[in-house]
Design an enzyme around this catalytic site. Structure first.
Site, short mmCIF file in Angstrom:
data_model
loop_
_atom_site.label_atom_id
_atom_site.label_comp_id
_atom_site.label_asym_id
_atom_site.label_seq_id
_atom_site.Cartn_x
_atom_site.Cartn_y
_atom_site.Cartn_z
N SER A 21 33.86 45.46 41.59
CA SER A 21 33.62 45.97 40.28
C SER A 21 33.03 47.46 40.27
CB SER A 21 32.64 45.06 39.65
OG SER A 21 32.39 45.65 38.38
N THR A 73 30.69 37.99 33.44
CA THR A 73 32.12 37.87 33.60
C THR A 73 32.60 36.51 34.06
OG1 THR A 73 33.90 39.15 34.37
CG2 THR A 73 32.34 38.75 35.99
N LYS A 77 31.35 33.59 30.82
CA LYS A 77 31.13 34.10 29.53
C LYS A 77 30.88 33.01 28.53
CE LYS A 77 33.74 38.45 30.47
NZ LYS A 77 34.91 39.29 30.10
N ASN A 98 29.48 38.90 27.07
CA ASN A 98 29.64 39.61 28.07
C ASN A 98 28.22 40.40 28.54
OD1 ASN A 98 30.25 41.65 26.24
ND2 ASN A 98 31.21 42.68 27.78
N ASP A 113 33.43 43.08 24.87
CA ASP A 113 34.84 43.15 25.33
C ASP A 113 35.61 43.77 24.23
OD1 ASP A 113 34.34 42.41 27.93
OD2 ASP A 113 34.11 40.26 27.64
N GLY A 137 46.01 33.32 28.29
CA GLY A 137 44.53 33.21 28.63
C GLY A 137 43.59 32.99 27.44
N ALA A 138 42.83 32.02 27.34
CA ALA A 138 42.12 31.68 26.02
C ALA A 138 40.63 31.26 26.43
CB ALA A 138 42.49 30.34 25.33
N GLY A 139 40.29 31.79 27.42
CA GLY A 139 38.86 31.89 27.87
C GLY A 139 37.82 32.90 27.27
N GLY A 140 37.04 33.11 27.87
CA GLY A 140 35.75 33.96 27.11
C GLY A 140 36.47 35.52 26.80
N GLY A 252 43.60 47.70 32.77
CA GLY A 252 42.36 47.12 32.33
C GLY A 252 41.30 48.17 32.42
#
Length: 285
Positions: A21, A73, A77, A98, A113, A137-140, A252
């Site tokens: 990170s 992260t 989240k 986040n 985010d 993707g349907a997460g946080g 990203g």
């Protein structure tokens, strides 16, 4: 300029596989530019041999050690919400956090985010067609990015997830805010991508510790734009292969910077220099 009298701030990032990170350096360098001594620590579940169920202990330990705030992260989240005292309107609407500000004995959750993705997209792919967009993707992170995509004017968003129920729940939630005709949970990825203008990727696949492609390569085609939220590595397999086909791509990195811009303001009460943070990010290995 930092000296021995400069105010200091202890911050951290909780997540899995976060050793690459760039967030710590972003906050520490911007702090130094602002005359703040920022110390930013990685709290890596993988390195600590912990699972996400250790969140309550980690949060309590951070408070006891005097942390002023935490970034959150994957995979925490959504799990962290039940441990917080208060949510900002954005975090409440998105069901994902986040950024947690620790102040006066209270834990306040925010979501930076969605704005981070939106600002990166506005700068990187300002003129692309957005009639139909597929999101993986349907997460946080996915919840935040879907909100951003619809806010940016996507006419119709089709969401896929390895857990179809999670995709359906997110689509239903977004429909209450943006209208039922603008979002749906996808059934057939091949069909949806064939009709799509662009692809947004919001899963951990492609990260340094989750290498690979999040979908079959043969579903990619020239003319499809691709927006990625993974930024370590900055060049994921998805972006590399898409670009080889002639797709316009967005990495990203900008999202990482712009979510950090807003998080820095929340942590410090000081307005950061976004352009300077972008320059700092570009110089990191």
């Amino acid at each position: 300029m930092i000296d021995s009298t400069s105010p200091s701030l202890l911050l951290g990032l909780i997540g899995s596989g976060i050793q690459a990170s760039r967030t710590p350096a972003l906050h520490e360098r911007e702090g130094a530019e602002q005359g703040l001594r920022v110390i930013y620590k990685l709290i890596d579940l993988d390195q600590l041999l912990l699972q996400a169920d250790a969140l309550p202990e980690l949060l309590q330990a951070a408070e006891r050690m005097g942390f002023a705030g935490l970034n959150i992260t994957h995979p925490c989240k959504q799990l962290i919400i039940s441990l917080l005292d208060e949510l900002s309107p954005d975090a409440s609407a998105l069901g994902a956090v986040n950024t947690v500000v620790l102040r006066d004995g209270r834990r306040i959750g925010h979501n930076t985010d969605w704005w981070g993705f939106a600002e990166n997209f506005r700068r990187g792919l300002p003129d692309v067609k957005r009639d139909r967009v597929v999101q993986l993707g349907a997460g946080g992170a996915g919840a935040a990015v879907a909100h951003a995509a619809l806010t940016l004017g996507t006419d119709h968003l089709v969401i896929f997830d390895v857990d179809p129920d999670r995709a359906r729940r997110l689509a239903a939630d977004l429909a209450t805010r943006f209208g039922a005709g603008r979002v749906e949970a996808g059934e057939n990825l091949t069909t949806a991508l064939a009709a799509a203008d662009g692809l947004v990727h919001c899963t951990p696949t492609g990260m340094a510790n989750h290498p690979g492609l999040p979908l079959p390569f043969e579903l990619l085609r020239p003319g499809l734009w691709i927006a990625e939220i993974v930024y370590f590595p900055l060049e994921t397999d998805l972006l590399r292969m898409g670009r080889a086909l002639g797709c316009r791509t967005l990495n990203g990195g900008g999202m990482a910077v712009f979510q950090a811009v807003e998080a820095f303001r929340l942590f410090t009460g000081v307005a950061p220099d976004a352009e300077r943070m972008l320059r700092h990010f570009s110089t990191m290995g």
